[in-house]
Design a protein around this motif. Structure first.
Motif, PDB file in Angstrom:
ATOM      1  N   THR A  70      -7.346   1.751  -1.357  1.00  8.88           N
ATOM      2  CA  THR A  70      -7.121   2.678  -0.251  1.00  8.88           C
ATOM      3  C   THR A  70      -5.646   2.731   0.171  1.00  8.88           C
ATOM      4  O   THR A  70      -5.336   3.207   1.262  1.00  8.88           O
ATOM      5  CB  THR A  70      -7.982   2.292   0.961  1.00  8.88           C
ATOM      6  OG1 THR A  70      -7.698   0.943   1.343  1.00  8.88           O
ATOM      7  CG2 THR A  70      -9.456   2.419   0.629  1.00  8.88           C
ATOM      8  N   SER A  71      -4.757   2.254  -0.664  1.00  7.28           N
ATOM      9  CA  SER A  71      -3.337   2.229  -0.301  1.00  7.28           C
ATOM     10  C   SER A  71      -2.800   3.641  -0.116  1.00  7.28           C
ATOM     11  O   SER A  71      -3.054   4.528  -0.926  1.00  7.28           O
ATOM     12  CB  SER A  71      -2.540   1.517  -1.389  1.00  7.28           C
ATOM     13  OG  SER A  71      -3.008   0.197  -1.566  1.00  7.28           O
ATOM     14  N   LEU A  72      -2.017   3.840   0.924  1.00  6.83           N
ATOM     15  CA  LEU A  72      -1.478   5.159   1.227  1.00  6.83           C
ATOM     16  C   LEU A  72      -0.040   5.346   0.767  1.00  6.83           C
ATOM     17  O   LEU A  72       0.529   6.426   0.948  1.00  6.83           O
ATOM     18  CB  LEU A  72      -1.554   5.438   2.732  1.00  6.83           C
ATOM     19  CG  LEU A  72      -2.954   5.820   3.224  1.00  6.83           C
ATOM     20  CD1 LEU A  72      -3.643   4.610   3.815  1.00  6.83           C
ATOM     21  CD2 LEU A  72      -2.889   6.946   4.244  1.00  6.83           C
ATOM     22  N   ALA A  73       0.567   4.324   0.181  1.00 13.59           N
ATOM     23  CA  ALA A  73       1.966   4.430  -0.220  1.00 13.59           C
ATOM     24  C   ALA A  73       2.148   4.435  -1.730  1.00 13.59           C
ATOM     25  O   ALA A  73       3.274   4.398  -2.203  1.00 13.59           O
ATOM     26  CB  ALA A  73       2.769   3.290   0.404  1.00 13.59           C
ATOM     27  N   GLY A  74       1.068   4.456  -2.493  1.00 12.78           N
ATOM     28  CA  GLY A  74       1.168   4.533  -3.937  1.00 12.78           C
ATOM     29  C   GLY A  74       1.199   3.198  -4.646  1.00 12.78           C
ATOM     30  O   GLY A  74       1.400   3.144  -5.862  1.00 12.78           O
ATOM     31  N   GLN A  75       0.984   2.078  -3.924  1.00 11.58           N
ATOM     32  CA  GLN A  75       1.085   0.776  -4.559  1.00 11.58           C
ATOM     33  C   GLN A  75      -0.114   0.415  -5.426  1.00 11.58           C
ATOM     34  O   GLN A  75      -0.071  -0.573  -6.150  1.00 11.58           O
ATOM     35  CB  GLN A  75       1.321  -0.321  -3.513  1.00 11.58           C
ATOM     36  CG  GLN A  75       0.297  -0.406  -2.388  1.00 11.58           C
ATOM     37  CD  GLN A  75       0.723   0.359  -1.157  1.00 11.58           C
ATOM     38  OE1 GLN A  75       0.944   1.560  -1.219  1.00 11.58           O
ATOM     39  NE2 GLN A  75       0.845  -0.321  -0.036  1.00 11.58           N
ATOM     40  N   CYS A  76      -1.193   1.214  -5.376  1.00 13.23           N
ATOM     41  CA  CYS A  76      -2.392   0.884  -6.149  1.00 13.23           C
ATOM     42  C   CYS A  76      -2.633   1.831  -7.318  1.00 13.23           C
ATOM     43  O   CYS A  76      -3.762   1.928  -7.808  1.00 13.23           O
ATOM     44  CB  CYS A  76      -3.621   0.842  -5.245  1.00 13.23           C
ATOM     45  SG  CYS A  76      -3.951  -0.818  -4.633  1.00 13.23           S
TER      46      CYS A  76
END
Length: 1024
Positions: A100-106
């Motif tokens: 559910t990461s919102l900054a692109g880390q996943c």
């Protein structure tokens, strides 16, 4: 003393996803050796196929990066082996929890390790010390459910608490509203078991001088790392102490401050929030907190959200558990999306900005007292608020969920442009929040992005929002970059953090020098080099980040629209927009509550979640381009050149509507429609599945079940000629088995028997004096299931309606809503069936006669599917009338009561005790019509009914009957409905209006469930 809490991981389903399936060779021969090594050495599921890569190409951010492959390890040791294999092949690795990461880390061009299916154990818990050791895939709500037996819980609680994992929380340094009282995840981590890319596996935590000396004496890679960490700390001590903002919500950057001497040289906490860029976390030892026995909620209303921000400092001394802010835009969106009922919103004090202040206490009186003290003190504040003190815990919780649902509610505001993350969680000192909100709002207006909703964790200065960035073309992306650079400078000028909750990833990694300066960012690079000198752990995030406007999901995502059967009015009449609607919140991955997503709850497979299916559909559309306008719906879509650059990102799915990967992902979709209501952005996977099947099988042989159950109304009409003979034939030894084999029906299922007399035949044969000659007209819809299998339900409904003063009419000819054709994707036939139906009903519809449905799935077709399928049709106006005039049985009776003030059904006869019941709402009713009217009708009838919230029954129309679905279907039932029915007390009536629900309950319990009409008919006087 520690108590063993070893928990069995989610059971491995018979259908383990994609392991061993054809096409697993991956995107190129270069990865074939890697895939073979992983499959041969890792105890888990290894997927390199296009479908899996498509599903994991996204998180909850604006970015799209298909992975090299996916590993779903059965154990922590298996995950460690996967990292070793990747290191031997020199390929990047990315750990993923809830995604559910919102900054692109996943998302990344790496091997993704998904911990969330199997590595979910609570390894041990020490109630006395209030600590626990947990595997990284443990879901927070599930973990807290286990810890509740000890009266304990994890402190941080993000809004994604029903789906986020402990490993993801550690990787992201998660917070949530409860961080006001319990701090960020970094404050809860005591120790971590880690694995470096080059193979060091060890526990880390605070390091005393004596422990440091022992580590150095032992030598080896661990000593080298600790030595380099101390040198980094000593070299950068001044910069760390002066450049790190002293605020409660600093999530941006690495936690180098945890290495300071006064922080105990805590290596574990230095790794919290590192977003899988440094090490792989294998287990976490975390601090626990007592569960507050009682809570209260005070809501303070202000004229403007900036005033609410300025009032925060006056509230903080009262030490609330949580202090949240919310503006009128979010509240308006909550009203539009029915996130809270009018009874809840009526408790909100007047204003355009609110503070929601939650207190805890050992008793309800203590919690309420603390709330009253705040309310009394605020009467003398310079900015005097309007105050509401909520005492009903149920109302408090529903209002709190309005705030928690902010991300979903603001994604697709009606009548406004779509919004995006990208600058959604900056934090500033709480004492400067009001001024920051003023300046930030001015910046938004300068870029003409207004109006947006501003809300968040105001007690810690963290502001959430979603902004209507145009990320679909180059000029819009330039404006996006300009805005976030300006916003970063604004936050830095306030001594704040670029991220107060969601992390840096790719969205903010490039902006870190604005906040920290080049010297601290250089220290970040040194830390990365210490743990990951080859740069193979989640590369391109935080350190040496990809540009924030690279890899954007929507940039260039303009696939040509093929002609579709459904209209998609909420998606600009574009299937491509519908396929991209999911914003990745992952609520469909929750293990309990609501309806969605039944198959995911059994398999634990990302591709079986609503999110996973939406992602693979979007990737299918990304690969479809140059589809000629006006081509037949079943042309299969254009097949692009796999080597060509894709629109808006790398192309993974290349065979359009004919995709086997998409078909496999949708195969276990029950078409329950739960996501239509439970998904925060109302993804309607049942409709998307029907659309896909319509195209996929156009001009091709369909599965046998599509010809049998998909055309059930036709076969039922034929069987009505001699139903006893058909039933008798099925009773001949071997005949039913042969029929199921030929019809694609699961051998474990019993084929329902046809009624000896159809409801419509009974109705026609009534004596003239049996029916009232006057009364308000109503059409009772004779759906296929009621008419042919359970006609007693129809007879009971006639009796109740006539007792209420209605003149009941039944269509004079056999008609159908088209449900079974829709669910199997035979949409051309469904449209013809609906056209014939509305033509026959048109005279009554134009006279304003209501249509009452007894079968919820058929009623939902009239209310939802039919208008979208028939938009632009010659019958469109009558279809709209049918939508507006169709009622459920309970809705009609409820409206009758409201209009007349009369009670159509009396309470229990003879003044006896009230009847008791449990009610299983049909999924389509839950999603489209709701169950509120049923509750009111039952209350007036004197029936004490508990409405089950245990999910789908698992049968879902034809799904549970189809060959290959029986195991999943019954597993769904065993997770919720069947145990609830078995546990019901003696004499409890089981209510289930859906034919599927009744059939499934009968298949797995001794109960004989009843329709609401039957129960109400029994409560009528004998001669009514």
């Amino acid at each position: 003393m520690a108590v063993s809490a070893e928990r069995t991981a989610r059971g491995r389903p018979a259908r383990n996803g994609r392991k061993g399936r054809g096409g697993d060779a991956g995107p190129g021969e270069g990865n074939a050796a890697l895939r073979r090594a992983l499959a041969g050495r890792v105890d888990g599921e290894v997927r390199f196929d296009a479908g899996s890569r498509a599903v994991y190409a996204h998180d909850s951010s604006n970015y799209q990066q298909p992975p090299i492959g996916v590993v779903v390890p059965y154990t922590v040791d298996a995950a460690a082996e996967a990292v070793r294999v990747c290191a031997e092949h020199d390929v990047p690795v990315l750990s993923r929890g809830g995604g559910t990461s919102l900054a692109g880390q996943c998302c990344n061009d790496a091997v993704v390790i998904d911990w969330s299916k199997y590595c979910t154990r609570l390894v041990s818990v020490d109630p006395g010390a209030r600590t626990a050791v947990v595997e990284p895939g443990a879901c927070l709500d599930d973990l807290n459910g286990e810890l509740s037996a000890h009266g304990l819980m994890v402190g941080p609680k993000p809004s994604t608490h029903d789906t986020c994992t402990v490993g993801g929380m550690v990787g992201n340094n998660s917070c949530g509203a409860s961080a006001q009282a319990y701090g960020k995840m970094v404050d809860s981590v005591l120790r971590l078991e880690i694995l470096t890319y080059d193979g060091l596996r060890t526990w880390v935590g605070p390091t005393s001088d004596e422990e440091y000396a022992r580590i150095q004496e032992a030598g080896g890679r661990r000593a080298e790392i600790y030595r380099a960490l101390r040198a980094l700390r000593d070299d950068g001590m001044e910069a760390i102490r002066t450049r790190y903002p002293d605020i409660p919500r600093r999530v941006s950057g690495y936690n180098l401050d945890s290495l300071l001497p006064e922080k105990g040289f805590d290596v574990a906490r230095a790794l919290v929030g590192s977003e899988s860029t440094l090490v792989t976390v294998l287990r976490a030892e975390i601090r626990l907190f007592p569960v507050p026995p009682h809570q209260s909620l005070v809501v303070l209303g202000y004229d403007d959200i900036t005033d609410a921000g300025r009032a925060v400092e006056r509230v903080l001394p009262f030490e609330p558990l949580a202090l949240e802010g919310m503006d009128d835009t979010l509240l308006d969106l909550a009203k539009e999306d029915r996130l809270a009922g009018p009874d809840v919103l009526a408790d909100m004090p007047d204003g355009s900005g609110w503070l929601m202040v939650r207190f805890g206490g050992d008793t309800k009186e203590d919690a309420d007292r603390r709330g009253r003290e705040l309310a009394d003190a605020m009467r003398d504040a310079p900015l005097k608020p309007r105050c509401a003190f909520l005492r009903d815990p149920a109302v408090e919780e529903r209002l709190w969920k309005v705030r928690e649902a902010g991300l979903g509610a603001t994604a697709y505001p009606r009548g406004r442009p779509d919004t995006h993350e990208g600058w959604e969680d900056a934090a500033v000192p709480p004492g400067r929040l009001g001024d920051y909100l003023r300046d930030f709002r001015d910046l938004i207006r300068e870029f003409s992005y207004d109006p947006v909703s501003l809300y968040g964790h105001f007690g810690q200065g963290c502001v959430h929002t979603r902004i209507p960035f145009d990320l679909e073309d180059g000029r819009g992306v330039e404006r996006y970059r300009e805005f976030v650079e300006r916003a970063a400078r604004l936050v830095a000028s306030y001594g704040g953090s670029l991220s107060g909750e969601h992390g840096d990833g790719q969205s903010r990694g490039e902006l870190l020098p604005i906040m920290f300066g080049d010297d601290v960012v250089a220290l970040f690079g040194r830390l990365k080099a210490i743990f990951d000198p080859g740069g193979r752990m989640n590369p391109g995030k935080i350190v040496d980040p990809h540009r924030l406007d690279d890899d954007l999901d929507h940039l260039g995502y303009h696939p040509d629209e093929p002609r579709t059967a459904f209209a998609y009015p909420d998606d600009h009449h574009r299937f491509a927009h519908a396929a991209a609607r999911c914003v990745g919140i992952g609520k469909c991955r929750a293990s309990s509550g609501g309806v969605m997503c039944p198959s995911y709850r059994v398999t634990g497979e990302e591709e079986h979640s609503t999110r996973g299916r939406a992602r693979i559909l979007m990737e299918m559309m990304r690969g479809m381009r140059d589809v000629p306008r006006g081509e037949p719906a079943g042309d299969g879509g254009a097949i692009p050149d796999p080597a060509a650059p894709g629109p808006g990102g790398a192309v993974v799915i290349t065979d359009g509507w004919r995709s086997r990967d998409v078909l496999d992902s949708l195969d276990l979709c029950l078409a329950c429609k739960g996501c239509k209501s439970d998904c925060p952005v109302n993804v309607d996977m049942a409709t998307y599945k029907a659309e896909f099947l319509h195209h996929h099988y156009a001009g091709r042989l369909r599965p046998a079940a599509h010809y049998t159950m998909g055309r059930l109304p036709l076969w039922a009409r034929l069987a009505a000629v001699a139903p006893r003979a058909v039933n008798a034939a099925l009773g001949v030894p071997g005949a039913e088995r042969a029929a199921k084999l030929a019809g694609g029906i699961a051998p474990e299922r019993t084929i329902p028997r046809f009624a000896a007399q159809r409801f419509t035949d009974w109705f026609k044969q009534r004596e003239p004096g049996d029916a009232p000659e006057t009364g308000r007209r109503v059409v009772l819809w004779p759906d296929t299931f009621t008419n042919n299998f359970h006609p007693h339900v129809g007879r009971a409904a006639v009796r109740v309606l006539e007792a209420a003063g209605y003149k009941v009419e039944v269509p004079p000819v056999a008609l159908c809503c088209g449900l079974t054709w829709i669910s199997t994707g035979q949409l051309d036939t469904a449209a013809r069936v609906l056209r014939r139906t509305v033509r026959a009903l048109a005279p009554r519809l134009r006279d304003g006669v209501p249509v009452v449905g007894l079968e919820p799935s058929c009623t939902a077709v009239f209310r939802s599917d039919a208008p979208e399928l028939m938009e632009g049709d010659t019958a469109e106006d009558d279809v709209a009338r049918l939508r507006d005039q169709t009622r459920t049985f309970a809705e009609l009776l409820d409206e009758h009561h409201e209009e007349t003030g009369g009670v159509p059904v009396p309470g229990p006869r003879g003044g006896g005790p009230a009847a008791r019941a449990i009610a299983q709402p049909h999924c389509h009713q839950h999603a489209v019509m709701g169950f509120d009217a049923d509750r009111r009708v039952l209350d007036r009838a004197g029936v004490h009914a508990d409405t089950l919230d245990v999910g789908c029954c698992g049968l879902a129309g034809n799904f549970g009957f189809e060959r290959g679905h029986h195991e999943v279907s019954t597993a769904i039932a065993e997770q919720g409905v069947w145990p609830a029915v078995r546990d019901a007390g003696p004499g409890t009536t089981v209510l289930a209006d859906g034919f599927s629900c009744r059939t499934q309950i009968e298949a797995g319990t001794q109960a004989r469930p009843r329709h609401l009409a039957e129960l109400l008919a029994d409560l009528l006087p004998p001669h009514a």
